[in-house]
Write a protein that holds these residues in place. Structure first.
Motif, mmCIF file in Angstrom:
data_model
loop_
_atom_site.group_PDB
_atom_site.id
_atom_site.type_symbol
_atom_site.label_atom_id
_atom_site.label_comp_id
_atom_site.label_asym_id
_atom_site.label_seq_id
_atom_site.Cartn_x
_atom_site.Cartn_y
_atom_site.Cartn_z
ATOM 1 N N LEU A 54 -30.906 -8.481 23.105
ATOM 2 C CA LEU A 54 -30.149 -7.754 22.076
ATOM 3 C C LEU A 54 -30.487 -6.265 22.102
ATOM 4 C CD1 LEU A 54 -30.411 -10.252 19.080
ATOM 5 C CD2 LEU A 54 -28.396 -9.770 20.488
ATOM 6 N N LEU A 55 -31.781 -5.963 22.278
ATOM 7 C CA LEU A 55 -32.195 -4.560 22.348
ATOM 8 C C LEU A 55 -31.605 -3.887 23.579
ATOM 9 C CD1 LEU A 55 -33.943 -2.228 21.257
ATOM 10 C CD2 LEU A 55 -35.821 -3.123 22.671
ATOM 11 N N ARG A 56 -31.524 -4.627 24.685
ATOM 12 C CA ARG A 56 -30.974 -4.068 25.930
ATOM 13 C C ARG A 56 -29.509 -3.695 25.758
ATOM 14 N NH1 ARG A 56 -33.202 -3.903 31.134
ATOM 15 N NH2 ARG A 56 -31.913 -2.443 32.288
ATOM 16 N N VAL A 57 -28.771 -4.502 25.022
ATOM 17 C CA VAL A 57 -27.365 -4.180 24.755
ATOM 18 C C VAL A 57 -27.267 -2.856 24.007
ATOM 19 C CG1 VAL A 57 -25.307 -4.886 23.483
ATOM 20 C CG2 VAL A 57 -26.599 -6.582 24.784
ATOM 21 N N TYR A 58 -28.155 -2.672 23.031
ATOM 22 C CA TYR A 58 -28.139 -1.435 22.244
ATOM 23 C C TYR A 58 -28.550 -0.225 23.083
ATOM 24 C CZ TYR A 58 -29.921 2.184 19.156
ATOM 25 O OH TYR A 58 -30.183 3.401 18.574
ATOM 26 N N THR A 59 -29.658 -0.357 23.831
ATOM 27 C CA THR A 59 -30.128 0.798 24.601
ATOM 28 C C THR A 59 -29.134 1.181 25.693
ATOM 29 O OG1 THR A 59 -31.449 -0.659 26.038
ATOM 30 C CG2 THR A 59 -32.565 0.354 24.154
ATOM 31 N N TYR A 94 -29.066 4.996 25.430
ATOM 32 C CA TYR A 94 -29.174 5.667 26.732
ATOM 33 C C TYR A 94 -28.104 6.737 26.928
ATOM 34 C CZ TYR A 94 -29.714 6.378 31.758
ATOM 35 O OH TYR A 94 -29.894 6.942 33.000
ATOM 36 N N PRO A 95 -26.828 6.451 26.642
ATOM 37 C CA PRO A 95 -25.821 7.519 26.747
ATOM 38 C C PRO A 95 -26.131 8.705 25.844
ATOM 39 C CG PRO A 95 -24.750 5.381 26.651
ATOM 40 C CD PRO A 95 -26.199 5.149 26.353
ATOM 41 N N ALA A 96 -26.649 8.443 24.627
ATOM 42 C CA ALA A 96 -27.002 9.533 23.724
ATOM 43 C C ALA A 96 -28.149 10.360 24.301
ATOM 44 C CB ALA A 96 -27.391 8.971 22.357
ATOM 45 N N SER A 146 -33.365 1.090 32.999
ATOM 46 C CA SER A 146 -34.529 0.209 32.849
ATOM 47 C C SER A 146 -35.746 0.990 32.373
ATOM 48 C CB SER A 146 -34.836 -0.488 34.180
ATOM 49 O OG SER A 146 -33.782 -1.359 34.543
ATOM 50 N N GLN A 147 -35.956 2.180 32.923
ATOM 51 C CA GLN A 147 -37.078 3.010 32.490
ATOM 52 C C GLN A 147 -36.923 3.427 31.028
ATOM 53 O OE1 GLN A 147 -36.667 6.068 35.476
ATOM 54 N NE2 GLN A 147 -38.346 5.257 36.709
ATOM 55 N N PHE A 148 -35.713 3.814 30.670
ATOM 56 C CA PHE A 148 -35.465 4.225 29.293
ATOM 57 C C PHE A 148 -35.697 3.059 28.334
ATOM 58 C CE2 PHE A 148 -32.690 4.681 25.603
ATOM 59 C CZ PHE A 148 -33.036 5.947 25.158
ATOM 60 N N HIS A 149 -35.208 1.877 28.718
ATOM 61 C CA HIS A 149 -35.367 0.688 27.870
ATOM 62 C C HIS A 149 -36.848 0.380 27.660
ATOM 63 C CE1 HIS A 149 -34.499 -3.267 26.176
ATOM 64 N NE2 HIS A 149 -35.394 -3.766 27.004
ATOM 65 N N ALA A 150 -37.640 0.457 28.727
ATOM 66 C CA ALA A 150 -39.061 0.122 28.640
ATOM 67 C C ALA A 150 -39.830 1.115 27.780
ATOM 68 C CB ALA A 150 -39.666 0.059 30.034
ATOM 69 N N ARG A 151 -39.327 2.355 27.663
ATOM 70 C CA ARG A 151 -40.012 3.377 26.869
ATOM 71 C C ARG A 151 -39.455 3.495 25.461
ATOM 72 N NH1 ARG A 151 -40.814 8.485 31.064
ATOM 73 N NH2 ARG A 151 -41.524 7.265 32.872
ATOM 74 N N HIS A 152 -38.424 2.734 25.156
ATOM 75 C CA HIS A 152 -37.818 2.832 23.829
ATOM 76 C C HIS A 152 -38.780 2.280 22.772
ATOM 77 C CE1 HIS A 152 -34.973 2.098 20.518
ATOM 78 N NE2 HIS A 152 -34.251 3.064 21.075
#
Length: 208
Positions: free
Chosen positions: A29-34, A39-41, A171-177
């Motif tokens: 669910l978090l991946r869908v959001y990021t 990520y685009p933002a 993937s990097q952005f998601h892991a650092r969110h």
């Protein structure tokens, strides 16, 4: 030798399985959001436009031939050689020694470079990305600069990377969110809570 009760081990199995399943669900669910929103933002906050620092030089980008030129210009490009095989790590960033030929001889200084925007010239040397001359404020606890005998200038550098150096993959952005960090911490707590709950259940039922 410490003996772990069988009940404690058996309680860990369902607790671990449930925690993994909940983590995978929450992470999905978090991946869908990021991927779709965060990520685009984030990418929109980066200046990756034509003419920005770190981008490919345009026809109207001034060519700096000396350090004095770089000091006097807001942005510039240069033609020189780069010691790609000898990167200098400072404050978690990678710097390269760049050498330019001037009327007074050769001058060597540091630069952070977006490699994708550099171009090797048939006449020799390399045209480097659009850069900006900045004070070098990086910490150097290991004495990297002191051991760099080729450097003529150690208090300034050319930033030819800009926001291109901040680009992360999804993937990097998601892991650092922060949400992912919270999810990891929450699941550690959840694992202990579920283990304790199953342990009490097994003890109450007299299982194991």
């Amino acid at each position: 030798m410490i003996q772990v009760p069988l009940r404690a081990l058996m309680a860990m199995i369902p607790a671990f399985v449930l925690t993994i399943l909940l983590f995978l669900g929450g992470n999905a669910l978090l991946r869908v959001y990021t991927d779709s929103t965060a990520y685009p933002a984030y990418m929109e906050t980066l200046d990756l436009s034509e003419g920005s620092v770190g981008s490919t030089p345009t026809a109207d980008t001034p060519l700096a031939k000396t350090v004095a030129d770089m000091e006097s210009m807001d942005t510039f490009t240069i033609i020189g050689s780069v010691a790609w095989d000898r990167p200098l790590p400072l404050d978690g960033q990678r710097y390269y020694e760049v050498e330019i030929k001037t009327d007074q001889g050769y001058t060597t200084f540091l630069a952070r470079i977006n490699k994708d925007a550099s171009e090797r010239l048939e006449t020799g040397g390399r045209r480097l990305p659009i850069g900006r001359w900045l004070p070098l404020e990086a910490e150097d606890p290991d004495g990297v600069l002191d051991r760099s005998y080729n450097l003529d200038i150690k208090d300034h550098y050319a930033d030819m990377e800009g926001d291109f150096g901040k680009i992360l993959t999804k993937s990097q952005f998601h892991a650092r969110h922060p949400g992912f960090t919270f999810l990891e911490a929450f699941n550690s707590f959840l694992l202990l809570a579920l283990w304790f709950a199953f342990l009490r259940l097994y003890k109450k039922k007299g299982w194991f």
